[in-house]
Design an enzyme around this catalytic site. Sequence first.
Site, PDB file in Angstrom:
ATOM      1  N   CYS A  71       0.795  -1.233   0.000  1.00 25.79           N
ATOM      2  CA  CYS A  71       0.000   0.000   0.000  1.00 25.79           C
ATOM      3  C   CYS A  71       0.824   1.277   0.000  1.00 25.79           C
ATOM      4  O   CYS A  71       0.813   2.032  -0.969  1.00 25.79           O
ATOM      5  CB  CYS A  71      -0.960  -0.013   1.196  1.00 25.79           C
ATOM      6  SG  CYS A  71      -2.233  -1.278   1.075  1.00 25.79           S
ATOM      7  N   ILE A  72       1.527   1.561   1.094  1.00 29.07           N
ATOM      8  CA  ILE A  72       2.123   2.887   1.252  1.00 29.07           C
ATOM      9  C   ILE A  72       3.209   3.189   0.218  1.00 29.07           C
ATOM     10  O   ILE A  72       3.266   4.304  -0.299  1.00 29.07           O
ATOM     11  CB  ILE A  72       2.661   3.082   2.683  1.00 29.07           C
ATOM     12  CG1 ILE A  72       1.569   2.753   3.701  1.00 29.07           C
ATOM     13  CG2 ILE A  72       3.120   4.518   2.895  1.00 29.07           C
ATOM     14  CD1 ILE A  72       2.023   2.857   5.136  1.00 29.07           C
TER      15      ILE A  72
END
Length: 428
Positions: A274-275
Amino acid sequence: MSIAQDLIDKAERRQIHFGIVGLGYVGLPLAVELAQAGYRVLGFDINRDVVEGLSTGRSHVKDVTNEQLQTAMQCGRFTATTDMARLGEPDAISICVPTPLSKFKDPDVSYIVAATEAVKKKLRRGQAIVLESTTYPGTTREIMLPALESTGLQVGHDFFLAFSPERVDPGNPRYGTRNTPKVVGGITADCRRVAVALYQPAIDTLVPVSTTEAAELVKLLENTFRSVNIGLVNEMAIVCDKLGVDVWEVIEAASTKPFGFMKFLPGPGLGGHCIPIDPHYLAWKMRGLNYKTRFIDLAGELNTEMPEFWVRKLVEALNTQGKAVRGASVLVLGVAYKRDIDDLRESPALDIIRLLRGQGATVTYSDPHVPRFREDGQEFRSVELTPKAVAAADCVIVVTDHTAVDYRMIKREAKLVVDTRNALPKEG
């Protein structure tokens, strides 16, 4: 009765047959929750080994226990298959496939396209399709909708299309699929109504938004927010290092303010799906609209530089001991991208190992959750974390702060420690 209302009524009676495309860290927990809610669930995956393992009651996802999987199977509510020709069977289909970046940091939506094409071949009147894979704003409307409507079926009337971003946090003991609020946006109002009704029995809180674009952007905002704030504290770590100040002390003191401050921690870099990846989807989309996402780009640069920063710190630490990095033995403690999981995706540990080996260090690693992995065609195996192994290394670098590790022993036995996670005990 309309087709939309018929699906909503069937969801309330738990008579929906649910399909999940992609049985990874998002799809499998969702499948189990849906089965526990009373739905029959058919899981699809192109990996035959995954399907065969699931069919014997063996979970490959840490957030789903074998017992949970077997309970769903014994109740007759979950089966898995590699046969995409069966996509015509479910009433509702959630697509949970990977969305990586290309080597040029552009979105790779090939898995979404492949899943959409597979669904299109068997699309029938009365089906609902929900994309959960993280992607750029516009994907559902611009890629999926034209493909599905090319069958001659009309969205919002014959079939229903929505986007609901996954919010899985692997290894989180408090928040799972059921108790994490779920955002839902539809192509039409009826698409949204149907999707909300489908998820209602399995998810505690549903958050409807006006469009699929809004839902797609929600996920990107969430992880861009984290990326930017982690980039800030990573830069603060560099600032504090140059000033000779303890960054951890500064952050802990700042976090005592009861308003206007949110605690983020620096580290060796960003990992996971994700990040490190999601902000690039937004930056890519904005480049097409002739806008430069300055905050996002700068945070990405800072976070990407952190493995090099910590390798420099390790080299400096060895120099203070009169030891060159070339020929030094370095023990990397933890290679998973975060604490207490076995996931290596985008892990900064891989960059740190590559950088150290590139400078001539002899690198080994120990990770209780990752017994082995392959990188650049080479296999690495975890060494047992014994006092002898720790003492034998010229330097130990803590990259992932797994809770099972005896950090007091590390502090006691190691010749030298570089701690990227503030994991070592402070007493004494």
